[in-house]
Write a protein that holds these residues in place. Structure first.
Motif, PDB file in Angstrom:
ATOM      1  N   TRP A   1      42.212  32.770  32.886  1.00  0.00           N
ATOM      2  CA  TRP A   1      42.758  33.674  33.896  1.00  0.00           C
ATOM      3  C   TRP A   1      42.043  35.025  33.909  1.00  0.00           C
ATOM      4  CZ3 TRP A   1      48.074  31.980  31.723  1.00  0.00           C
ATOM      5  CH2 TRP A   1      48.413  30.732  32.267  1.00  0.00           C
ATOM      6  N   GLN A   2      41.182  35.273  32.915  1.00  0.00           N
ATOM      7  CA  GLN A   2      40.400  36.506  32.939  1.00  0.00           C
ATOM      8  C   GLN A   2      39.444  36.538  34.132  1.00  0.00           C
ATOM      9  OE1 GLN A   2      40.555  39.180  30.897  1.00  0.00           O
ATOM     10  NE2 GLN A   2      42.277  38.307  29.775  1.00  0.00           N
ATOM     11  N   ILE A   3      39.039  35.368  34.624  1.00  0.00           N
ATOM     12  CA  ILE A   3      38.119  35.349  35.758  1.00  0.00           C
ATOM     13  C   ILE A   3      38.793  35.853  37.020  1.00  0.00           C
ATOM     14  CG2 ILE A   3      38.585  32.999  36.592  1.00  0.00           C
ATOM     15  CD1 ILE A   3      35.555  32.655  36.933  1.00  0.00           C
ATOM     16  N   GLU A   4      40.119  35.823  37.069  1.00  0.00           N
ATOM     17  CA  GLU A   4      40.819  36.375  38.225  1.00  0.00           C
ATOM     18  C   GLU A   4      40.612  37.887  38.307  1.00  0.00           C
ATOM     19  OE1 GLU A   4      42.008  34.478  40.421  1.00  0.00           O
ATOM     20  OE2 GLU A   4      41.870  32.615  39.278  1.00  0.00           O
ATOM     21  N   LYS A   5      40.445  38.555  37.165  1.00  0.00           N
ATOM     22  CA  LYS A   5      40.138  39.985  37.170  1.00  0.00           C
ATOM     23  C   LYS A   5      38.763  40.227  37.789  1.00  0.00           C
ATOM     24  CE  LYS A   5      42.875  41.106  33.058  1.00  0.00           C
ATOM     25  NZ  LYS A   5      42.845  41.707  31.700  1.00  0.00           N
ATOM     26  N   PHE A   6      37.835  39.348  37.475  1.00  0.00           N
ATOM     27  CA  PHE A   6      36.498  39.475  38.060  1.00  0.00           C
ATOM     28  C   PHE A   6      36.553  39.291  39.573  1.00  0.00           C
ATOM     29  CE2 PHE A   6      32.839  37.053  39.651  1.00  0.00           C
ATOM     30  CZ  PHE A   6      31.842  38.006  39.514  1.00  0.00           C
ATOM     31  N   PHE A   7      37.270  38.273  40.034  1.00  0.00           N
ATOM     32  CA  PHE A   7      37.383  38.035  41.475  1.00  0.00           C
ATOM     33  C   PHE A   7      38.103  39.192  42.172  1.00  0.00           C
ATOM     34  CE2 PHE A   7      37.161  33.256  40.562  1.00  0.00           C
ATOM     35  CZ  PHE A   7      35.803  33.223  40.850  1.00  0.00           C
ATOM     36  N   LYS A   8      39.057  39.795  41.483  1.00  0.00           N
ATOM     37  CA  LYS A   8      39.763  40.936  42.062  1.00  0.00           C
ATOM     38  C   LYS A   8      38.812  42.119  42.238  1.00  0.00           C
ATOM     39  CE  LYS A   8      43.756  43.957  41.315  1.00  0.00           C
ATOM     40  NZ  LYS A   8      44.899  44.290  40.415  1.00  0.00           N
ATOM     41  N   GLU A   9      37.987  42.372  41.240  1.00  0.00           N
ATOM     42  CA  GLU A   9      37.011  43.456  41.350  1.00  0.00           C
ATOM     43  C   GLU A   9      35.995  43.166  42.451  1.00  0.00           C
ATOM     44  OE1 GLU A   9      35.346  43.712  37.490  1.00  0.00           O
ATOM     45  OE2 GLU A   9      37.041  44.800  36.612  1.00  0.00           O
ATOM     46  N   LEU A  10      35.614  41.910  42.582  1.00  0.00           N
ATOM     47  CA  LEU A  10      34.600  41.536  43.556  1.00  0.00           C
ATOM     48  C   LEU A  10      35.132  41.617  44.986  1.00  0.00           C
ATOM     49  CD1 LEU A  10      31.634  40.468  43.459  1.00  0.00           C
ATOM     50  CD2 LEU A  10      32.595  38.181  43.762  1.00  0.00           C
ATOM     51  N   LYS A  11      36.353  41.141  45.201  1.00  0.00           N
ATOM     52  CA  LYS A  11      36.878  41.019  46.562  1.00  0.00           C
ATOM     53  C   LYS A  11      37.646  42.245  47.021  1.00  0.00           C
ATOM     54  CE  LYS A  11      38.707  37.059  47.690  1.00  0.00           C
ATOM     55  NZ  LYS A  11      39.543  35.838  47.653  1.00  0.00           N
TER      56      LYS A  11
END
Length: 409
Positions: A310-320
């Motif tokens: 679920w850490q990758i959701e933080k990356f997607f949040k920063e990206l989008k």
């Protein structure tokens, strides 16, 4: 402690960011990808700079980018003779030029910055204490909604259009090691092999059940790669051996299983491990079933490893949400892919600046600070150091040490 004012510079912040890209790299990649270089007024380098500016300023459309760059044509020309585009020229370049150039540029910069500073993205951060030295990859995708409905290349549902960005994220460095930009209708499992093609033996891959492909799992096991995923509800298997008697904490069951269906057993003939655990999701405990090919870890380790996905959701949040992937500068396939690859490149450049200045605050604050000072002639690292000493610093990265739990060897 008194703050130090940032030192002045001969170059603008935008110039210093773009100068991280080596000279002639864009021209070289344009030649290799067949991008037309004959346009004197809008070269591939000017195209890349305009797209980076659109990301850094959260531009809402073509007019927004073109008008702003025309107003700052003087400082822009100092950036290796970059020129401001006209609306039709910019739109035509986004539509006609191969976005493969943007993809190659991202991977080239990822390799270049790793060589420039070996501690960035190439080695583990020395300040973290690791219980074992294994690289953990997280594989997932995010859907990027498009406003236009009638797009044949991005048809997602009956009345919707969307693109999809598949990412393999390095959990230790929080950098995307592999990315694929595709139509939203393409199933995730079709991209699993491409995303994990260069993963090395002994490393760990974590992915969602959407990437569940038995032949791919068998290939990972043959390459001695450890994997953890979540089981689908329609999987049929039989228990070969129970590895745990009764419930222990939040671990309900721990079994060695074998596929019951002949087709599944043909694709994955080996036994694998199934862990059933109670996982807290949004304040409620839910029963989840995980699969893995590792029998030496504890059951709690497998459950906690999947939680790290679920850490990758933080990356997607920063990206989008931080970068510009909401308002697109065009709805053609090339325009959308150009913008997604430029967003990944912008993320990479900002992360590199944060690493050099030891930025301890959020990625959103970093982006907002640089956006407000884009045309200022201040030394970039000095600016980040002067603002990074403010009280109440947050955590810039997801903590990699959270991925290492008891039971790892």
């Amino acid at each position: 402690m008194k703050k130090q004012k940032p030192t002045s510079s001969r170059l603008t912040i935008l110039n210093q960011l773009c100068n991280l890209i080596p000279p002639h790299l864009v021209t070289k990649l344009a030649r290799e990808t067949g991008v037309d270089e004959r346009a004197r007024t809008f070269t591939p380098w000017s195209h890349v700079v305009a797209l980076l500016y659109a990301q850094l300023t959260h531009s809402l459309g073509l007019n927004d980018v073109c008008d702003a760059l025309q107003l700052h044509s003087g400082p822009l020309s100092a950036l290796r003779a970059a020129r401001a585009p006209y609306k039709n020229t910019f739109s035509h370049a986004n539509r006609i030029r191969d976005p493969k150039l943007g993809e190659r540029l991202f991977y080239s910069m990822l390799e270049h910055l790793g060589k420039l500073q070996p501690g960035f993205g190439g080695k583990h951060q020395p300040r973290f204490v690791f219980r074992f030295k294994r690289i953990i990859h997280v594989v997932d995708s995010t859907t990027i909604g498009l406003m236009a409905r009638a797009l044949d290349w991005a048809k997602h549902r009956r009345r919707k259009a969307a693109a999809k960005c598949h990412v393999r994220l390095d959990l230790q460095t929080f950098l995307p090691r592999c990315a694929i930009v595709d139509s939203g209708a393409v199933q995730d499992c079709r991209r699993a092999r491409e995303l994990c093609a260069v993963v090395k033996p002994g490393e760990i891959v974590i992915f969602d059940k959407a990437y569940l492909d038995f032949s791919h799992l068998a290939d990972l096991s043959m390459r001695e790669i450890f994997w953890v995923t979540r089981a689908r509800e329609d999987l049929h298997c039989r228990v070969v051996r129970r590895l745990q008697q009764g419930r222990q904490g939040n671990i309900l069951r721990d079994d060695e299983i074998q596929w019951y269906v002949l087709g599944s057993r043909k694709n994955y003939p080996e036994n694998l491990r199934r862990v059933t655990a109670l996982v807290e999701v949004e304040g409620e405990e839910r029963e989840m079933v995980f699969l893995s090919n590792n029998f030496s870890w504890s059951a709690q380790t497998i459950a906690d490893l999947y939680r790290c996905r679920w850490q990758i959701e933080k990356f997607f949040k920063e990206l989008k949400q931080t970068l510009q992937l909401a308002d697109f500068l065009g709805h053609s396939e090339g325009a959308v892919k150009w913008q997604v690859w430029t967003a990944l490149l912008t993320y990479l450049l900002l992360r590199f600046c944060a690493w050099l200045s030891q930025w301890s605050h959020s990625f959103t604050r970093l982006f907002a600070l640089l956006r407000s000072a884009l045309w200022q002639k201040l030394e970039l690292r000095s600016l980040l150091l002067s603002c990074g000493t403010a009280a109440g610093g947050g955590r810039f990265l997801g903590q990699p040490e959270q991925a290492y739990f008891a039971g790892f060897r």
